[in-house]
Design an enzyme around this catalytic site. Structure first.
Site, PDB file in Angstrom:
ATOM      1  N   HIS A 160      -2.894  -5.626  -4.707  1.00 46.43           N
ATOM      2  CA  HIS A 160      -3.440  -5.013  -3.497  1.00 46.43           C
ATOM      3  C   HIS A 160      -2.785  -3.673  -3.174  1.00 46.43           C
ATOM      4  O   HIS A 160      -1.598  -3.470  -3.398  1.00 46.43           O
ATOM      5  CB  HIS A 160      -3.271  -5.965  -2.310  1.00 46.43           C
ATOM      6  N   ASP A 161      -3.583  -2.763  -2.664  1.00 42.42           N
ATOM      7  CA  ASP A 161      -3.136  -1.478  -2.117  1.00 42.42           C
ATOM      8  C   ASP A 161      -2.554  -0.530  -3.160  1.00 42.42           C
ATOM      9  O   ASP A 161      -1.896   0.446  -2.815  1.00 42.42           O
ATOM     10  CB  ASP A 161      -2.110  -1.693  -0.990  1.00 42.42           C
TER      11      ASP A 161
ATOM     12  N   GLY B  69       2.062  -4.973  -5.579  1.00 38.95           N
ATOM     13  CA  GLY B  69       1.382  -4.296  -4.484  1.00 38.95           C
ATOM     14  C   GLY B  69       1.948  -2.923  -4.172  1.00 38.95           C
ATOM     15  O   GLY B  69       3.136  -2.671  -4.325  1.00 38.95           O
TER      16      GLY B  69
END
Length: 351
Positions: free
Chosen positions: A187-188, A205
């Site tokens: 994520h991200d 992440g």
């Protein structure tokens, strides 16, 4: 009664008589028949296999091919020329650009809030999972989360790319990246352009990867690390701090091993540029001064940019080389307040 949607008008026509006449004996025969079916003198360029589940509200472009046992959600948009191979699925608010290809077993999108946007000319490999819910304990199911993928990416088998962990951020993949089998992008993450991630590269992440970065197999990158442009990560490396531009790291706890000379040469850097960068690297990381002090003291000097000032006074010709300035700025940025510093140096002395 089997039906094939007529793209654009969403009208339906019966295939009963056609199927009785052709008497196909397998799904593959039916699929080929649908691809060439002509009704009332009009050719239907897009074809949907009768075993596929396509919601009537889905937007399907021209020339789309949807194979056996696929599914397409009500909020999905498929661009012109997309191909969904057997057993691939498009879930949630997902948009595929033109000429995307989903291989068998590929899953794109998720029914959670948010959306997944895929650009044009992307290939999603066998059983890859793209744009699903992140693996972050802080994620709240009601939060919207996002994934944006650019154009011309080759994402190979069993790769996983997750949406962002919160509505104020997004996972971003740029253009023309080659992401090999079993890679993971959490994520991200922010991925630039023209990168090559070899098999089993794992990005935690919030990792940021610039352009033309090359990782060897089984590379692991800690969350919030930055990988500078034209850098190379050796196989099996565990990267827990930033890798500045143009540099090469390797090791179970990754250490700087010099410039990525092979990669720089392949990308068109001149001999003069590489020579200047090598001189700058040696001045920073391979000082022969016996009074240079401990590792921590040398790190402090880098943070205070003592060597940068030294270059400006004694090696003015170096700082006028754009690649050298970019390398120095990359090192500076890694010591900003919210950054992790740079990977440890393999050695401080030339010996």
């Amino acid at each position: 009664m089997w039906c094939l949607r007529k793209v654009g008008t969403r009208s339906h026509f019966s295939l009963s008589s056609a199927l009785h006449q052709s008497q196909p004996r397998s799904f593959s025969c039916i699929f080929k028949y649908l691809a060439t079916y002509v009704a009332d003198g009009e050719r239907f360029d897009s074809c949907i296999h009768p075993t596929a589940v396509v919601h009537p509200n889905a937007v399907i472009g021209q020339g789309v091919s949807i194979g056996p046992f696929c599914s397409v959600s009500s909020s999905a948009k498929l661009g012109n020329g997309c191909q969904l191979h057997p057993g691939s699925h498009v879930f949630g608010s997902t948009e595929l650009g033109d000429n995307c290809m989903l291989m068998t077993g590929a899953v794109v999108g998720d029914d959670y809030p948010g959306c997944t946007v895929i650009g044009s000319n992307n290939t999603i490999g066998y059983h890859a999972v793209i744009g699903v819910k992140c693996q972050d304990m802080k994620y709240k199911p009601e939060d919207e989360c996002y994934l944006e993928v650019g154009h011309n990416n080759d994402i190979r088998e069993h790769t996983s790319i997750h949406r962002s962990s919160k509505s104020t951020d997004r996972t971003v993949i740029g253009n023309a990246n080659f992401i090999m089998g079993s890679c993971h992008i959490a994520h991200d993450c922010k991925i630039g352009n023209n990168n090559i991630f070899a098999n089993n590269t794992l990005l935690a992440g919030h990792v940021e990867v610039e352009d033309y970065v090359h990782t060897a197999g089984a590379t692991v990158v800690h969350q919030f690390c930055h990988l500078g442009s034209f850098s190379f990560l050796g196989g099996g490396s565990v990267v827990s701090q930033d890798v500045p531009k143009y540099m090469m790291v390797a090791g179970e706890r990754a250490e700087l091993r010099g410039l990525n000379v092979v990669g720089l040469t392949r990308c068109g850097f001149s001999i003069a540029e590489i020579k200047s960068m090598r001189t700058a690297y040696r001045k920073i990381f391979m000082c022969v001064d016996a009074n240079a002090g401990s590792l921590e003291e040398r790190l402090a000097e880098v943070v205070l940019f003592v060597f940068v000032y030294f270059f400006e006074e004694q090696h003015e010709e170096l700082v006028h080389v754009p690649a050298v300035r970019a390398m120095l700025q990359s090192i500076r940025n890694s010591f900003a307040e919210n950054r992790r510093g740079i990977c440890r140096f393999r050695q401080w002395n030339a010996s």
